[in-house]
Write an enzyme that holds these catalytic residues in place. Structure first.
Site, short mmCIF file in Angstrom:
data_model
loop_
_atom_site.label_atom_id
_atom_site.label_comp_id
_atom_site.label_asym_id
_atom_site.label_seq_id
_atom_site.Cartn_x
_atom_site.Cartn_y
_atom_site.Cartn_z
N SER A 1 -99.99 34.79 24.14
CA SER A 1 -100.28 36.21 24.01
C SER A 1 -99.15 37.02 24.65
O SER A 1 -97.99 36.85 24.29
CB SER A 1 -101.65 36.51 24.62
OG SER A 1 -102.13 37.76 24.20
N TRP A 2 -99.44 37.89 25.62
CA TRP A 2 -98.35 38.57 26.34
C TRP A 2 -97.43 37.55 27.00
O TRP A 2 -96.21 37.75 27.06
CB TRP A 2 -98.93 39.52 27.39
CG TRP A 2 -98.04 39.69 28.60
CD1 TRP A 2 -98.31 39.30 29.87
CD2 TRP A 2 -96.75 40.31 28.63
NE1 TRP A 2 -97.26 39.63 30.71
CE2 TRP A 2 -96.29 40.25 29.96
CE3 TRP A 2 -95.93 40.90 27.67
CZ2 TRP A 2 -95.06 40.76 30.36
CZ3 TRP A 2 -94.68 41.40 28.06
CH2 TRP A 2 -94.27 41.33 29.39
N ASP B 1 -106.91 34.70 14.40
CA ASP B 1 -106.61 35.50 15.59
C ASP B 1 -106.66 36.98 15.23
O ASP B 1 -105.85 37.46 14.42
CB ASP B 1 -105.23 35.11 16.12
CG ASP B 1 -104.94 35.68 17.50
OD1 ASP B 1 -105.56 36.70 17.87
OD2 ASP B 1 -104.09 35.10 18.20
N HIS C 1 -107.88 33.55 19.00
CA HIS C 1 -106.88 33.85 20.04
C HIS C 1 -107.02 32.95 21.27
O HIS C 1 -106.04 32.75 21.98
CB HIS C 1 -107.01 35.31 20.45
CG HIS C 1 -105.86 35.81 21.28
ND1 HIS C 1 -104.58 35.92 20.78
CD2 HIS C 1 -105.79 36.22 22.57
CE1 HIS C 1 -103.78 36.39 21.71
NE2 HIS C 1 -104.48 36.58 22.81
N GLY D 1 -102.29 38.84 29.15
CA GLY D 1 -102.76 40.10 29.72
C GLY D 1 -102.10 41.27 28.98
O GLY D 1 -102.48 41.55 27.84
#
Length: 329
Positions: free
Chosen positions: A113-114, A271, A299, A46
């Protein structure tokens, strides 16, 4: 495991619950797989996204005991969309509260990711609680990542049609002020402006995650779905405006503090959300880490080649307890 390896069956959770972490926040969590299996903590991306049932399918239910939770303000945690007392420091302590609440001594930390940046922040703060880490599609939280994602000279130059659509919906993007405009709209009192910003952000994100593919028709969203989308991107805007309360230097410093921890870095060569250079920089900051760049993957963790790489790393750790002989080619 072959490149087209399927995900594991979509089994229901073993249990789920809500944990009061203070500051008015209550976190939704669920436990999945085998109650006596290797404990794994799943950290969603996110920021703002929350967990989904499909994420459980990355884990062998006969081998792993997986804990998933929705971070503050996200998904099924309440109050949804709330940015009060919502920083990376609070999230790190929430994770530790959850571990103690569930009586788990140590767990493997899995973030994408985050979630990869949050994993590094947690592992560096509580190394005694971590068996190791698997980090996918790493986000470094710095200005370079934001300029790339929200810039005409970054991914906007590659996904040109989608960038034009974003600029049409959000003229400030063409002026280099996309994030500031999104933050203002999502944090302001105008519900219609917030909805337009959230829908434009979602369309842009979907295009960058799947470049070169025909854009699907936008899903039909009722009022409740639009409110959920606004809440998701309000939290994300809050974090990105503050460089996720880490900035790039903080992420790399957290990595340097866990050099003795078994760590696998997995990143798609294609990505466009988080560039592969991020994984290379983390690998240099973590000399003992193992890096795999996945051909033909972007991604999403659910692309066949990426899912196979993630599942393979999990299985290797379950057998060996580290990544020292894990194949990265």
């Amino acid at each position: 495991m072959p490149p087209d390896a399927p995900l594991f069956p979509p089994l229901p959770p073993l249990a789920h619950g809500v944990l009061d972490v203070g500051d008015g926040h209550r976190l939704y969590f669920e436990r999945c797989g085998h109650a006596e299996g290797l404990p794994v903590l799943f950290l969603h991306g996110g920021p703002g996204s929350g967990c989904s049932p499909r994420q459980r399918q990355l884990f062998d239910p006969a081998r792993f005991h997986v804990v998933l939770f929705d971070q503050r303000g996200c998904g099924r945690s309440t109050p949804r969309g709330d940015c009060h007392a919502n920083t990376t420091r609070e999230l790190v302590e929430d994770i530790e509260r959850l571990r103690l609440h569930l009586g788990i001594e140590r767990w493997l930390v899995f973030g994408g990711s985050w979630g990869a940046a949050l994993a590094l922040a947690y592992c560096s703060a509580h190394p005694q609680a971590c068996l190791g880490a698997i980090l996918r599609g790493s986000f470094l939280c710095g200005q370079a990542d934001l300029d790339w994602f929200f810039g005409a000279e970054g991914v906007g130059a590659i996904c040109a049609e989608a960038w034009s659509a974003l600029c049409a919906a959000l003229p400030e993007a063409a002026e280099g002020r996309a994030l500031a405009a999104l933050c203002a709209a999502l944090g302001g009192p105008d519900a219609q402006a917030a909805a337009r910003a959230a829908l434009a952000w979602a369309a842009w994100e979907n295009a960058v995650i799947a470049p070169g593919q025909a854009a699907p028709a936008p899903p039909a969203r009722d009022d409740a779905a639009i409110r959920a989308l606004i809440d998701k991107y309000r939290v994300q805007a809050h974090y990105l405006a503050h460089r996720c309360f880490l900035d790039e230097d903080g992420v790399l410093e957290a990595a340097r503090r866990i050099t003795a921890m078994p760590t696998a870095l997995i990143h798609g060569r294609l990505d466009l959300v988080c560039r592969a250079r991020n994984a290379l920089r983390l690998h240099r900051a973590l000399p003992g880490s193992r890096l795999r760049l996945v051909d033909g993957a972007g991604h999403s963790p659910f692309e066949p080649a990426m899912a196979a790489a993630l599942i393979g790393a999990l299985e290797h750790f379950a057998v060996h307890g580290d990544f020292s002989h894990w194949r990265t080619d």
